[in-house]
Scaffold this active site. Structure first.
Site, PDB file in Angstrom:
ATOM      1  N   ILE A  45      38.463  -6.503 -21.797  1.00  0.00           N
ATOM      2  CA  ILE A  45      38.216  -5.443 -22.851  1.00  0.00           C
ATOM      3  C   ILE A  45      39.555  -4.625 -23.305  1.00  0.00           C
ATOM      4  O   ILE A  45      39.759  -3.776 -24.151  1.00  0.00           O
ATOM      5  CB  ILE A  45      37.316  -4.577 -22.629  1.00  0.00           C
ATOM      6  CG1 ILE A  45      37.051  -3.925 -21.388  1.00  0.00           C
ATOM      7  CG2 ILE A  45      35.881  -5.129 -23.064  1.00  0.00           C
ATOM      8  CD1 ILE A  45      36.004  -3.114 -21.020  1.00  0.00           C
ATOM      9  N   ALA A  46      40.725  -4.761 -22.149  1.00  0.00           N
ATOM     10  CA  ALA A  46      42.020  -3.862 -22.281  1.00  0.00           C
ATOM     11  C   ALA A  46      43.103  -4.746 -21.234  1.00  0.00           C
ATOM     12  O   ALA A  46      42.473  -5.315 -20.193  1.00  0.00           O
ATOM     13  CB  ALA A  46      41.582  -2.594 -22.055  1.00  0.00           C
ATOM     14  N   GLY A  48      46.772  -3.708 -19.623  1.00  0.00           N
ATOM     15  CA  GLY A  48      47.786  -2.751 -19.485  1.00  0.00           C
ATOM     16  C   GLY A  48      48.804  -3.367 -18.673  1.00  0.00           C
ATOM     17  O   GLY A  48      49.151  -4.711 -18.302  1.00  0.00           O
ATOM     18  N   GLY A  49      50.049  -2.380 -18.342  1.00  0.00           N
ATOM     19  CA  GLY A  49      51.189  -2.902 -17.634  1.00  0.00           C
ATOM     20  C   GLY A  49      50.970  -3.470 -16.030  1.00  0.00           C
ATOM     21  O   GLY A  49      51.375  -4.170 -15.441  1.00  0.00           O
ATOM     22  N   ALA A  51      47.490  -3.625 -14.920  1.00  0.00           N
ATOM     23  CA  ALA A  51      46.135  -3.929 -14.705  1.00  0.00           C
ATOM     24  C   ALA A  51      45.357  -4.477 -15.779  1.00  0.00           C
ATOM     25  O   ALA A  51      45.844  -4.155 -17.049  1.00  0.00           O
ATOM     26  CB  ALA A  51      45.072  -2.928 -13.744  1.00  0.00           C
ATOM     27  N   VAL A  53      41.268  -4.685 -17.792  1.00  0.00           N
ATOM     28  CA  VAL A  53      39.936  -4.027 -17.654  1.00  0.00           C
ATOM     29  C   VAL A  53      38.825  -5.135 -18.102  1.00  0.00           C
ATOM     30  O   VAL A  53      39.226  -5.765 -19.449  1.00  0.00           O
ATOM     31  CB  VAL A  53      39.894  -2.834 -18.223  1.00  0.00           C
ATOM     32  CG1 VAL A  53      38.565  -2.234 -18.037  1.00  0.00           C
ATOM     33  CG2 VAL A  53      41.015  -1.793 -17.807  1.00  0.00           C
ATOM     34  N   ASP A 162      49.588  10.662 -18.713  1.00  0.00           N
ATOM     35  CA  ASP A 162      49.525   9.457 -19.539  1.00  0.00           C
ATOM     36  C   ASP A 162      48.614   9.805 -20.906  1.00  0.00           C
ATOM     37  O   ASP A 162      47.698   9.114 -20.885  1.00  0.00           O
ATOM     38  CB  ASP A 162      49.211   8.296 -18.985  1.00  0.00           C
ATOM     39  CG  ASP A 162      49.856   7.055 -19.976  1.00  0.00           C
ATOM     40  OD1 ASP A 162      50.539   7.356 -21.100  1.00  0.00           O
ATOM     41  OD2 ASP A 162      49.327   5.886 -19.766  1.00  0.00           O
TER      42      ASP A 162
END
Length: 702
Positions: A45-46, A48-49, A51, A53, A162
């Site tokens: 569902i996501a 990032g740099g 990890a 998710v 962040d």
């Protein structure tokens, strides 16, 4: 953790989750995996740099969770892996309704992961896309829970680092939660470095100037980012935009965030002042932490609710001091775009912003970038020219001889001198009044009750307002823990001091768990802000196997948050090894068996081989039984007795036949005066006696 769009809806069953996952993404090796024998990984569902998710099912507790998995290879870097593991520990310290909770952390075959609260819904970025610009009241209502979460983090000594719309999740029922405290770091008494190994963590559109210049951050960096988010809610645009992240970073350092009213006319001046205060380039002019900014947001929201259009005093209180932001020459010399580009890297860049990379070498004739210079679509940047602007050199007089001419006296010059003096005096008086005279020192009210604090502050000409409540190990309940402003700080005459009131000791009662399953007990303990310790298997005659008997500490015991609670888990009734009592005294056998908790039933029977009162038979006689089970004993009544018939005077053959028919053995003896008649003269036992069946009757014949 960037999340865009709506979250997936939880499937009804675990099999459906796996089936749907396989259909969506066959290339991801994590999808469908049972991680750590507990988490069934569903769709991603996501990303990032550091990890990705995934939606997942906790098969032990049968609930949907979000699993954050470090990218392959990063777990090999000890520094990255250690930071990832610290995320769980830091985030787990926060227990707040507006913070995404962290449940678990682990590692399996090099895969490092976090199990977090799953929040179905959308992000604040979605709201900005659909609804911005929005009325200031609604914008403040969305920022308020974000600041509440940050205030809790700042009180715990953590910085988020962040804050951005992608990290603000909004559930289907409207609850706002701040996600991804994974870049947070414990704050010591000194301001901490944000950069690790030369890498600056954060998202460029929301970076505070000090992060760009020297890579140092404290709680005021989160305040700056929250101010930028508020600006974006009010206007629908980011305050600083450029063709590259370097240009955006440059603007954060050299340009103030514009007033929202320049894009949305009609906004009250105090709303502009609030944004300006939160996003001041000089961090000393910003609120000290999110708690202070939250208090200022409450003041602005109250003014909006009351329909106040103009409030010069509120504007004066909120607006940052007028000052020229300058840079130290050493820092200015060190602020080179190429070096900044090497240090800047976004761990989770938003969808419309690329990670910061070093700028390419500019061609000859490239335009230098200075404060206020607009970068159009054709502009190029020379990394060596991205520096703080220097003041122009003084111009040389046209003729040195002009300095030798005597000055001319004039009345105009005298008037101008007097005006200048008056203006200087007026400015001094104004500065004295606005900078000192109208302020007073905040009296100390720590440790007082709210009523006592209000009385003391009223005597000093100040108002009092009860703010947040917080637990304290040292300050009794109902008394003041801290104030804003702090004791001794300067405050406007007639201003308001906000006090944080103690809730006393933070304690939680150990829940009653008797009869619950092990998983239900673990969840109940965690929901009570306590830590599950271990399960202790224990025999129980009353509680079914696999269910909780009790806890240690006992239910109802008041303990600190995070205290460890053990559970006594039933193994069912304790097995009892059966002892064989056959041939032994029945009364002793019954007493021993009943002492073990068994139920004894007895029956009697004749026995020629077992003495009367001893056990002839036992059921069961071997194996194991449980308390309350039945054991049957057959007790000997001794041999069966039979009446001896009268045979005196009968012939030998007739007497023998009658005795044998009665069940006796017959022994014939001759009398001392035996004459051969063959008649029975005597018998033993005699007629009318009883004797055991099968015993011998002796007859004497003549």
């Amino acid at each position: 953790m960037d999340r865009g769009g709506s979250f997936p809806i939880r499937p009804r069953t675990e099999d459906q989750a796996v089936e749907r996952t396989v259909e969506r993404d066959l290339s991801d090796p994590m999808v469908g995996r049972l991680l750590d024998r507990r988490y069934r990984i569903g769709p991603r569902i996501a990303r990032g740099g550091m990890a990705s998710v995934y939606e997942a099912i906790d098969v032990r507790l049968d609930r949907t969770v979000a699993i954050k998995v470090m990218h392959p290879g990063m777990g090999d870097d000890e520094e990255f892996a250690a930071r990832f593991v610290r995320e769980a520990r830091h985030a787990a310290r926060l227990s707040h309704p507006n913070v995404v909770g962290v449940f678990d952390q682990g590692e399996e075959d090099g895969t490092v992961y976090l199990a977090m609260e799953y929040v179905p819904g959308h992000t604040l970025r979605d709201v900005i896309r659909k609804e911005s610009p929005m009325p200031p009241g609604k914008a403040l209502a969305l920022v308020e829970p974000v600041l509440s979460a940050l205030a809790a983090a700042h009180r715990a000594g953590l910085i988020h680092r962040d804050i951005k719309p992608e990290n603000v999740l909004i559930s289907g029922d409207g609850r706002v939660k701040v996600a991804d405290f994974g870049l947070a770091k414990a704050v010591s008494a000194d301001t901490q470095h944000t950069a690790t190994g030369g890498i600056l963590i954060g998202t460029v559109s929301y970076l505070a100037p000090e992060l760009v210049v020297d890579g140092r951050a404290d709680a005021r960096a989160d305040v700056y980012a929250a101010g930028v988010v508020l600006y974006e809610l009010l206007t629908g645009r980011k305050p600083h935009e450029g063709e590259s992240p370097i240009q955006v970073a440059y603007k954060h350092v050299h340009e103030d965030v514009p007033a929202p009213s320049t894009l949305v006319p009609g906004l009250p001046a105090y709303v502009d002042a609030l944004v300006a205060r939160a996003t001041a380039r000089d961090r000393s002019h910003r609120p000290a932490d999110a708690r202070v900014l939250l208090h200022q947001v409450h003041r602005v929201k109250q003014a909006l609710d009351e329909g106040v259009v103009e409030d010069p005093e509120l504007v004066s209180d909120l607006a940052p001091p007028l000052a020229v932001v300058t840079m130290d020459p050493d820092v200015e010399e060190a602020y080179d775009a190429e070096e900044v580009a090497e240090r800047l890297r976004e761990v989770d860049p938003p969808e419309d912003t690329d990670p910061i990379r070093p700028a390419a070498a500019a061609p000859a004739g490239a335009t230098p970038v200075t404060a206020g210079h607009r970068i159009d679509d054709t502009s190029t940047i020379d990394p060596g020219l991205v520096r703080a602007p220097r003041p122009p050199a003084p111009t040389e007089p046209a003729s040195y001889a002009a300095w030798d001419e005597p000055p001319r006296r004039s009345r105009r010059g005298l008037v101008m001198l007097l005006v200048a003096l008056l203006l200087a005096v007026g400015a001094g008086v104004g500065a004295w009044y606005f900078g000192f005279a109208r302020y007073t020192s905040t009296p100390g009210v720590l440790g007082l009750t709210s009523a006592q604090a209000e009385t003391r502050l009223e005597r000093a000409g100040l108002g009092f307002e009860v703010g947040d409540e917080a637990y304290s190990e040292t300050v009794p309940a109902g008394r003041i823990i801290s104030t804003d402003p702090d004791p001794g700080d300067r405050v406007l005459d007639g201003g308001t001091v906000t006090g944080v009131v103690s809730l006393g000791l933070e304690r939680y009662d150990v829940p009653k768990l008797r009869g619950k399953t092990e998983d239900e007990a673990q969840q109940a303990i965690q929901d009570t802000h306590l830590e599950f310790g271990r399960s202790i298997p224990t025999y129980s005659e009353k509680v079914p196997e696999g269910r909780v008997i009790t806890t240690n500490p006992e239910p109802g015991t008041s303990v600190k948050p995070g205290a460890t609670v053990d559970i006594l888990l039933s193994r069912g009734p304790k097995p009892i090894k059966v002892t064989d009592w056959t041939g032994k005294e029945a009364d002793k056998a019954q007493a021993a068996l009943e002492k073990q908790g068994l139920v004894v039933t007895r029956s009697e029977d004749f026995s020629d081989s077992v003495d009367e009162g001893d056990v002839i038979a036992q059921v069961p006689s071997t194996g194991t039984v449980f308390k309350g089970d039945e054991v049957k004993l057959t007790v000997s009544k001794g041999p069966e007795l039979v009446d001896v018939p009268l045979v005196r005077g009968q012939g030998v053959e007739s007497a023998t036949t009658e005795l044998e028919d009665a069940g006796f053995e017959v022994e014939v003896r001759h009398h001392a005066d035996y004459i051969g008649l063959g008649w029975v003269l005597q018998q033993s036992p005699g007629s009318g006696d009883k004797a055991p069946a099968g015993s011998t009757v002796v007859i004497t014949v003549v």
